[in-house]
Design a protein around this motif. Structure first.
Motif, PDB file in Angstrom:
ATOM      1  N   VAL A 105      20.570  24.837   8.801  1.00 17.57           N
ATOM      2  CA  VAL A 105      19.366  25.350   8.129  1.00 17.57           C
ATOM      3  C   VAL A 105      18.278  24.270   8.148  1.00 17.57           C
ATOM      4  O   VAL A 105      17.124  24.549   8.488  1.00 17.57           O
ATOM      5  N   ILE A 106      18.647  23.044   7.800  1.00 20.36           N
ATOM      6  CA  ILE A 106      17.705  21.917   7.815  1.00 20.36           C
ATOM      7  C   ILE A 106      17.225  21.665   9.241  1.00 20.36           C
ATOM      8  O   ILE A 106      16.033  21.470   9.489  1.00 20.36           O
ATOM      9  N   TYR A 107      18.143  21.700  10.182  1.00 27.05           N
ATOM     10  CA  TYR A 107      17.826  21.506  11.598  1.00 27.05           C
ATOM     11  C   TYR A 107      16.782  22.526  12.055  1.00 27.05           C
ATOM     12  O   TYR A 107      15.798  22.178  12.704  1.00 27.05           O
ATOM     13  N   LYS A 108      16.999  23.779  11.697  1.00 25.32           N
ATOM     14  CA  LYS A 108      16.099  24.866  12.105  1.00 25.32           C
ATOM     15  C   LYS A 108      14.707  24.698  11.490  1.00 25.32           C
ATOM     16  O   LYS A 108      13.688  24.856  12.178  1.00 25.32           O
ATOM     17  N   ILE A 109      14.648  24.363  10.218  1.00 27.49           N
ATOM     18  CA  ILE A 109      13.350  24.135   9.558  1.00 27.49           C
ATOM     19  C   ILE A 109      12.612  23.010  10.264  1.00 27.49           C
ATOM     20  O   ILE A 109      11.410  23.115  10.558  1.00 27.49           O
ATOM     21  N   GLU A 161      17.459  11.125   6.984  1.00 25.74           N
ATOM     22  CA  GLU A 161      18.521  12.138   6.914  1.00 25.74           C
ATOM     23  C   GLU A 161      18.223  13.285   7.865  1.00 25.74           C
ATOM     24  O   GLU A 161      19.096  13.736   8.616  1.00 25.74           O
ATOM     25  N   VAL A 162      16.989  13.751   7.851  1.00 21.07           N
ATOM     26  CA  VAL A 162      16.587  14.876   8.708  1.00 21.07           C
ATOM     27  C   VAL A 162      16.709  14.492  10.178  1.00 21.07           C
ATOM     28  O   VAL A 162      17.215  15.271  10.996  1.00 21.07           O
ATOM     29  N   HIS A 163      16.280  13.279  10.530  1.00 17.59           N
ATOM     30  CA  HIS A 163      16.350  12.859  11.927  1.00 17.59           C
ATOM     31  C   HIS A 163      17.790  12.620  12.374  1.00 17.59           C
ATOM     32  O   HIS A 163      18.123  12.848  13.539  1.00 17.59           O
ATOM     33  N   CYS A 164      18.630  12.201  11.466  1.00 15.51           N
ATOM     34  CA  CYS A 164      20.056  12.059  11.780  1.00 15.51           C
ATOM     35  C   CYS A 164      20.665  13.439  12.057  1.00 15.51           C
ATOM     36  O   CYS A 164      21.407  13.615  13.029  1.00 15.51           O
ATOM     37  N   PHE A 190      -2.378   2.948  19.931  1.00 16.27           N
ATOM     38  CA  PHE A 190      -1.038   3.529  19.855  1.00 16.27           C
ATOM     39  C   PHE A 190      -0.537   3.543  18.412  1.00 16.27           C
ATOM     40  O   PHE A 190      -0.035   4.554  17.926  1.00 16.27           O
ATOM     41  N   ARG A 191      -0.692   2.428  17.699  1.00 17.91           N
ATOM     42  CA  ARG A 191      -0.264   2.339  16.301  1.00 17.91           C
ATOM     43  C   ARG A 191      -1.046   3.314  15.430  1.00 17.91           C
ATOM     44  O   ARG A 191      -0.476   4.023  14.604  1.00 17.91           O
ATOM     45  N   ASP A 192      -2.373   3.371  15.630  1.00 22.40           N
ATOM     46  CA  ASP A 192      -3.207   4.297  14.851  1.00 22.40           C
ATOM     47  C   ASP A 192      -2.831   5.752  15.125  1.00 22.40           C
ATOM     48  O   ASP A 192      -2.763   6.564  14.204  1.00 22.40           O
ATOM     49  N   LEU A 193      -2.600   6.066  16.381  1.00 21.54           N
ATOM     50  CA  LEU A 193      -2.208   7.415  16.774  1.00 21.54           C
ATOM     51  C   LEU A 193      -0.888   7.800  16.096  1.00 21.54           C
ATOM     52  O   LEU A 193      -0.775   8.882  15.509  1.00 21.54           O
ATOM     53  N   PHE A 194       0.091   6.900  16.159  1.00 14.13           N
ATOM     54  CA  PHE A 194       1.380   7.155  15.530  1.00 14.13           C
ATOM     55  C   PHE A 194       1.202   7.352  14.020  1.00 14.13           C
ATOM     56  O   PHE A 194       1.750   8.293  13.441  1.00 14.13           O
ATOM     57  N   ASN A 195       0.432   6.484  13.382  1.00 15.92           N
ATOM     58  CA  ASN A 195       0.213   6.588  11.935  1.00 15.92           C
ATOM     59  C   ASN A 195      -0.485   7.894  11.555  1.00 15.92           C
ATOM     60  O   ASN A 195      -0.167   8.500  10.528  1.00 15.92           O
ATOM     61  N   LYS A 196      -1.429   8.341  12.380  1.00 16.09           N
ATOM     62  CA  LYS A 196      -2.115   9.615  12.118  1.00 16.09           C
ATOM     63  C   LYS A 196      -1.147  10.787  12.224  1.00 16.09           C
ATOM     64  O   LYS A 196      -1.189  11.718  11.413  1.00 16.09           O
ATOM     65  N   MET A 197      -0.283  10.760  13.237  1.00 13.58           N
ATOM     66  CA  MET A 197       0.710  11.827  13.394  1.00 13.58           C
ATOM     67  C   MET A 197       1.628  11.872  12.175  1.00 13.58           C
ATOM     68  O   MET A 197       1.891  12.948  11.634  1.00 13.58           O
ATOM     69  N   VAL A 198       2.102  10.704  11.757  1.00 11.80           N
ATOM     70  CA  VAL A 198       2.983  10.636  10.590  1.00 11.80           C
ATOM     71  C   VAL A 198       2.254  11.170   9.363  1.00 11.80           C
ATOM     72  O   VAL A 198       2.798  11.976   8.604  1.00 11.80           O
ATOM     73  N   TYR A 199       1.018  10.744   9.172  1.00 11.84           N
ATOM     74  CA  TYR A 199       0.229  11.165   8.010  1.00 11.84           C
ATOM     75  C   TYR A 199       0.019  12.676   8.012  1.00 11.84           C
ATOM     76  O   TYR A 199       0.226  13.350   7.010  1.00 11.84           O
ATOM     77  N   LEU A 200      -0.391  13.218   9.153  1.00 13.21           N
ATOM     78  CA  LEU A 200      -0.662  14.655   9.254  1.00 13.21           C
ATOM     79  C   LEU A 200       0.594  15.501   9.045  1.00 13.21           C
ATOM     80  O   LEU A 200       0.546  16.549   8.416  1.00 13.21           O
ATOM     81  N   ASN A 201       1.707  15.031   9.586  1.00 13.59           N
ATOM     82  CA  ASN A 201       2.949  15.802   9.521  1.00 13.59           C
ATOM     83  C   ASN A 201       3.689  15.621   8.201  1.00 13.59           C
ATOM     84  O   ASN A 201       4.466  16.485   7.802  1.00 13.59           O
ATOM     85  N   LYS A 202       3.436  14.507   7.532  1.00 14.64           N
ATOM     86  CA  LYS A 202       4.186  14.115   6.345  1.00 14.64           C
ATOM     87  C   LYS A 202       4.199  15.181   5.247  1.00 14.64           C
ATOM     88  O   LYS A 202       5.256  15.539   4.741  1.00 14.64           O
ATOM     89  N   PHE A 203       3.049  15.690   4.880  1.00 13.02           N
ATOM     90  CA  PHE A 203       2.956  16.609   3.742  1.00 13.02           C
ATOM     91  C   PHE A 203       3.708  17.910   4.011  1.00 13.02           C
ATOM     92  O   PHE A 203       4.429  18.407   3.156  1.00 13.02           O
ATOM     93  N   LYS A 204       3.553  18.425   5.206  1.00 14.89           N
ATOM     94  CA  LYS A 204       4.238  19.664   5.587  1.00 14.89           C
ATOM     95  C   LYS A 204       5.755  19.435   5.624  1.00 14.89           C
ATOM     96  O   LYS A 204       6.527  20.265   5.144  1.00 14.89           O
ATOM     97  N   MET A 205       6.159  18.300   6.185  1.00 17.44           N
ATOM     98  CA  MET A 205       7.587  17.965   6.262  1.00 17.44           C
ATOM     99  C   MET A 205       8.174  17.815   4.856  1.00 17.44           C
ATOM    100  O   MET A 205       9.231  18.365   4.565  1.00 17.44           O
ATOM    101  N   GLU A 206       7.489  17.050   4.013  1.00 15.83           N
ATOM    102  CA  GLU A 206       7.992  16.810   2.655  1.00 15.83           C
ATOM    103  C   GLU A 206       8.086  18.110   1.865  1.00 15.83           C
ATOM    104  O   GLU A 206       9.026  18.322   1.110  1.00 15.83           O
ATOM    105  N   ASP A 207       7.101  18.980   2.044  1.00 18.01           N
ATOM    106  CA  ASP A 207       7.086  20.251   1.333  1.00 18.01           C
ATOM    107  C   ASP A 207       8.220  21.164   1.801  1.00 18.01           C
ATOM    108  O   ASP A 207       8.902  21.783   1.003  1.00 18.01           O
ATOM    109  N   SER A 208       8.416  21.227   3.117  1.00 20.84           N
ATOM    110  CA  SER A 208       9.430  22.122   3.688  1.00 20.84           C
ATOM    111  C   SER A 208      10.844  21.573   3.574  1.00 20.84           C
ATOM    112  O   SER A 208      11.805  22.330   3.595  1.00 20.84           O
ATOM    113  N   LEU A 209      10.966  20.261   3.484  1.00 18.93           N
ATOM    114  CA  LEU A 209      12.286  19.629   3.472  1.00 18.93           C
ATOM    115  C   LEU A 209      12.484  18.802   2.197  1.00 18.93           C
ATOM    116  O   LEU A 209      12.992  17.681   2.238  1.00 18.93           O
TER     117      LEU A 209
END
Length: 157
Positions: free
Chosen positions: A101-105, A37-40, A11-30
């Motif tokens: 706008v942030i919400y939509k992205i 802030e985004v989750h709030c 479960f921990r590894d799966l969560f960490n992989k999701m965060v890792y995979l999504n991180k770069f795209k999220m950081e680039d787009s946001l």
């Protein structure tokens, strides 16, 4: 390693992989926005009449930390506070046009990730989903009880 430890590790590894995979795209787009802030913004966008208490409970953060976070978002013009005519004591939040706008992205990125992962979820049967959800809900209730047992009150911190 016993089954319990295996489940927690996977479960921990799966969560960490999701965060890792999504991180770069999220950081680039946001760019310029922290995940908190985004989750709030996401929470406020999805939940009418959000207030400090509801946000603190949802994010397992203190009310003081949420107050700081919401003040930052107000200063950035992403959310605004308001009061209801019948309740001048409570302060609520809603997202602004700039916040939308942030919400939509963020929502579009989640949809992209859902599409990426669809291939695996299509293989899961209803019974398997039900079993996983049942376990996760039981474990979550257990952790809620442990938090309560330890006397941690998110509302007062």
């Amino acid at each position: 390693m016993n089954k319990e430890d295996q489940v927690k590790t996977v479960f921990r590894d799966l969560f960490n992989k999701m965060v890792y995979l999504n991180k770069f795209k999220m950081e680039d787009s946001l760019k310029g926005y922290k995940p908190s802030e985004v989750h709030c913004i996401e929470y406020i966008g999805k939940n009418a009449d959000s207030n400090v208490t509801k946000l603190a409970e949802a994010f397992y953060m203190t009310r003081g930390a949420i107050s700081k976070l919401t003040q930052k978002l107000i200063k950035k013009g992403l959310i605004e506070s308001y009061q209801k005519p019948d309740n001048k004591k409570e302060i609520y939040f809603r997202i602004t046009e700039q916040g939308k706008v942030i919400y939509k992205i963020h929502e579009e990125l989640h949809e992209e990730f859902r599409k990426r992962d669809k291939v695996i979820f299509e293989q899961v049967t209803e019974e398997q989903f039900d079993g996983m959800l049942s376990f996760l809900e039981k474990y979550s209730r257990h952790l809620d009880a442990e938090i309560k047992k330890q006397g941690i009150d998110m509302k007062s911190e």
